[in-house]
Scaffold this active site. Structure first.
Site, PDB file in Angstrom:
ATOM      1  CB  CYS A   9      -0.909  -0.016   1.212  1.00 16.16           C
ATOM      2  SG  CYS A   9      -0.076  -0.499   2.747  1.00 16.16           S
ATOM      3  CG  HIS A  61      -0.170   3.479   5.912  1.00 15.50           C
ATOM      4  ND1 HIS A  61       0.023   2.883   7.133  1.00 15.50           N
ATOM      5  CD2 HIS A  61      -0.221   2.451   5.011  1.00 15.50           C
ATOM      6  CE1 HIS A  61       0.080   1.562   6.981  1.00 15.50           C
ATOM      7  NE2 HIS A  61      -0.073   1.279   5.708  1.00 15.50           N
TER       8      HIS A  61
HETATM    9  N1  LIG Z   1      -3.525  -5.241   5.287  1.00 11.89           N
HETATM   10  C1  LIG Z   1      -3.029  -4.302   4.552  1.00 11.89           C
HETATM   11  O1  LIG Z   1      -3.209  -3.112   4.804  1.00 11.89           O
HETATM   12  C2  LIG Z   1      -2.248  -4.646   3.320  1.00 11.89           C
HETATM   13  C3  LIG Z   1      -2.050  -3.630   2.380  1.00 11.89           C
HETATM   14  C4  LIG Z   1      -1.365  -3.913   1.200  1.00 11.89           C
HETATM   15  C5  LIG Z   1      -0.832  -5.178   1.014  1.00 11.89           C
HETATM   16  N2  LIG Z   1      -1.004  -6.139   1.974  1.00 11.89           N
HETATM   17  C6  LIG Z   1      -0.419  -7.462   1.690  1.00 11.89           C
HETATM   18  O2  LIG Z   1      -1.478  -8.326   1.277  1.00 11.89           O
HETATM   19  C7  LIG Z   1      -1.196  -9.657   1.693  1.00 11.89           C
HETATM   20  C8  LIG Z   1      -2.359 -10.130   2.560  1.00 11.89           C
HETATM   21  O3  LIG Z   1      -2.424  -9.309   3.703  1.00 11.89           O
HETATM   22  P1  LIG Z   1      -3.769  -9.148   4.528  1.00 11.89           P
HETATM   23  O4  LIG Z   1      -3.587  -7.946   5.386  1.00 11.89           O
HETATM   24  O5  LIG Z   1      -4.961  -9.245   3.655  1.00 11.89           O
HETATM   25  O6  LIG Z   1      -3.699 -10.431   5.450  1.00 11.89           O
HETATM   26  P2  LIG Z   1      -4.867 -11.027   6.364  1.00 11.89           P
HETATM   27  O7  LIG Z   1      -4.207 -11.692   7.489  1.00 11.89           O
HETATM   28  O8  LIG Z   1      -5.917 -10.027   6.609  1.00 11.89           O
HETATM   29  O9  LIG Z   1      -5.526 -12.120   5.405  1.00 11.89           O
HETATM   30  C9  LIG Z   1      -4.873 -13.279   5.017  1.00 11.89           C
HETATM   31  C10 LIG Z   1      -5.884 -14.390   4.838  1.00 11.89           C
HETATM   32  O10 LIG Z   1      -5.200 -15.566   4.392  1.00 11.89           O
HETATM   33  C11 LIG Z   1      -5.639 -16.663   5.151  1.00 11.89           C
HETATM   34  N3  LIG Z   1      -4.578 -17.684   5.188  1.00 11.89           N
HETATM   35  C12 LIG Z   1      -3.583 -17.876   6.088  1.00 11.89           C
HETATM   36  N4  LIG Z   1      -2.807 -18.918   5.729  1.00 11.89           N
HETATM   37  C13 LIG Z   1      -3.326 -19.403   4.565  1.00 11.89           C
HETATM   38  C14 LIG Z   1      -2.975 -20.470   3.701  1.00 11.89           C
HETATM   39  N5  LIG Z   1      -1.920 -21.266   3.935  1.00 11.89           N
HETATM   40  N6  LIG Z   1      -3.741 -20.673   2.604  1.00 11.89           N
HETATM   41  C15 LIG Z   1      -4.804 -19.892   2.328  1.00 11.89           C
HETATM   42  N7  LIG Z   1      -5.198 -18.854   3.126  1.00 11.89           N
HETATM   43  C16 LIG Z   1      -4.454 -18.631   4.231  1.00 11.89           C
HETATM   44  C17 LIG Z   1      -5.979 -16.099   6.516  1.00 11.89           C
HETATM   45  O11 LIG Z   1      -6.888 -16.942   7.200  1.00 11.89           O
HETATM   46  C18 LIG Z   1      -6.614 -14.753   6.126  1.00 11.89           C
HETATM   47  O12 LIG Z   1      -8.004 -14.875   5.887  1.00 11.89           O
HETATM   48  C19 LIG Z   1       0.158  -9.600   2.383  1.00 11.89           C
HETATM   49  O13 LIG Z   1       1.162  -9.839   1.433  1.00 11.89           O
HETATM   50  C20 LIG Z   1       0.239  -8.166   2.854  1.00 11.89           C
HETATM   51  O14 LIG Z   1       1.577  -7.725   3.032  1.00 11.89           O
HETATM   52  C21 LIG Z   1      -1.707  -5.908   3.098  1.00 11.89           C
END
Ligand SMILES: NC(=O)c1ccc[n+]([C@@H]2O[C@H](COP(=O)([O-])OP(=O)(O)OC[C@H]3O[C@@H](n4cnc5c(N)ncnc54)[C@H](O)[C@@H]3O)[C@@H](O)[C@H]2O)c1
Length: 346
Positions: free
Chosen positions: A141, A221
């Site tokens: 992000c 942010h």
């Molecule tokens: N949260 C943010 O603000 C944000 C912003 C930009 C990018 N990201 C990136 O996006 C990605 C996801 O982040 P997020 O915040 O959505 O995470 P999150 O923890 O909210 O969601 C991840 C999901 O994946 C599931 N999960 C865990 N292990 C798994 C597996 N082995 N197989 C399938 N599903 C599984 C979890 O149960 C959860 O529902 C990361 O790379 C993060 O760095 C996050």
């Protein structure tokens, strides 16, 4: 026209938004979502979207919990052209052999390293270089916002170098009960922080240094930039460069949008899904230019900004749009993105 069949693995903060955004695309079909949890986070999907289990253990637990499991991750991948992997940091990289085996294209997220895919993506900067590739990584992000804003100034030949301070949210709202900091600020342990170098994976010529800290809130942010211009310029020239770029919206103190929470509330009042803001919101009335230096601050809605990029990355990998402009036009219209939330320039 055949629709691109999309699978989403990891139905969390980013995954659930990507799934809903895919449903809005006229040229895409959501074939299902996969995850490993069994609680409210995935129960909300039951009956609404086809649900798959990402692991054998998850499949047993989902069935025990009475969830309508349509099959395994492999079953889901069989029906897909592309998978958006939105699992937590580093889980996604381990999934790559399964994706390779299934022969699907892969969009990863910013938690993974650039080296994992060899390509990092921000639609308006490098859509074309992702055309037809097997995989790419949508950058984080913060990095997405940096590429959008500094890229806009670079495109106008105004950017010499940029030095930024990033005040990050402590944790995402849904998991505030699990952790996050209170009543303090936590500087990142190295300078530069990783976001500047990460932006260079998309725009290699950027002269950028970032310093970051985590603050005790969950509301998005906030970045502060000192920008050295290539020449003395007027404030209007800097504003025009930002206005010319897509996915940057102006907000104004004069409209009462005086803090992060004001914008968060505005997005809800505008009826946006989950109160999402996919645009980078630059405070127009704070943009200040003195000779060859510009100063600005903007807000990054971390939970949403990468969703539009993920949709465009799917089109780039599958070559279902020839260029960034075509893809972004479709994405931005379907989501209802705007460059001025309260004005008339929608
Ligand atoms: N949260 C943010 O603000 C944000 C912003 C930009 C990018 N990201 C990136 O996006 C990605 C996801 O982040 P997020 O915040 O959505 O995470 P999150 O923890 O909210 O969601 C991840 C999901 O994946 C599931 N999960 C865990 N292990 C798994 C597996 N082995 N197989 C399938 N599903 C599984 C979890 O149960 C959860 O529902 C990361 O790379 C993060 O760095 C996050």
């Amino acid at each position: 026209m055949n629709k691109t069949r999309v699978a989403v693995n990891g139905y969390g903060v980013i995954g659930k938004r990507v799934a809903d955004a895919v449903l809005l695309q006229p040229d895409m079909e959501l074939v299902g979502v996969a995850d490993v949890v069994t609680d409210w986070r995935i129960q909300s999907v039951a009956g609404r979207l086809p649900l798959f289990a990402s692991t054998d253990r998850a499949r047993d637990e989902m069935l025990q919990a009475g969830l309508p499991v349509a099959g395994s991750l492999e079953d889901l991948l069989q029906q897909a052209d592309v998978v958006a992997d939105t699992t937590p940091k580093h889980v996604a990289a381990d999934n790559l052999p399964r994706y390779r085996q299934a022969g699907v294209k892969v969009v990863l997220q910013g938690g993974e390293s650039h080296a994992t895919t060899g390509h990092s993506f921000v639609a308006q900067a490098n859509f074309e270089s992702a055309l037809g590739r097997n995989m790419t990584r949508v950058v984080s992000c913060n990095t997405t916002s940096i590429v959008r804003v500094l890229g806009a100034l670079q495109n106008a030949n105004l950017l010499a170098k940029a030095r930024g301070v990033l005040i990050r949210r402590a944790t995402d709202p849904w998991e505030s009960h699990l952790g996050g900091i209170m009543n303090t600020m936590v500087p990142e342990q190295s300078i530069p922080s990783h976001q500047g170098p990460d932006a260079q994976t998309v725009l290699p010529d950027l002269d950028v240094v970032t310093i970051a800290a985590k603050a005790a809130h969950t509301q998005t942010h906030n970045h502060y930039w000192t920008i050295h211009l290539t020449r003395a310029a007027s404030r209007e020239e800097v504003l025009a460069a930002l206005r010319a770029a897509p996915r940057i919206a102006f907000i104004r103190m004069a409209d009462g949008l005086v803090a992060l929470n004001s914008t968060v509330e505005l997005m809800k009042d505008l009826g946006r899904p989950r109160g999402d803001m996919w645009e980078v919101a630059v405070w127009e009335d704070l943009v200040t230019v003195e000779g060859d230096e510009a100063y600005l601050t903007y807000q990054v809605f971390n939970e949403a900004i990468v969703v539009s990029e993920t949709i465009d990355a799917i089109r780039a990998l599958t070559k279902t749009a020839p260029d960034a402009e075509t893809s972004m036009r479709l994405t931005d219209r379907s989501l209802g993105m705007s460059q001025d939330f309260l004005g008339s320039s929608d």
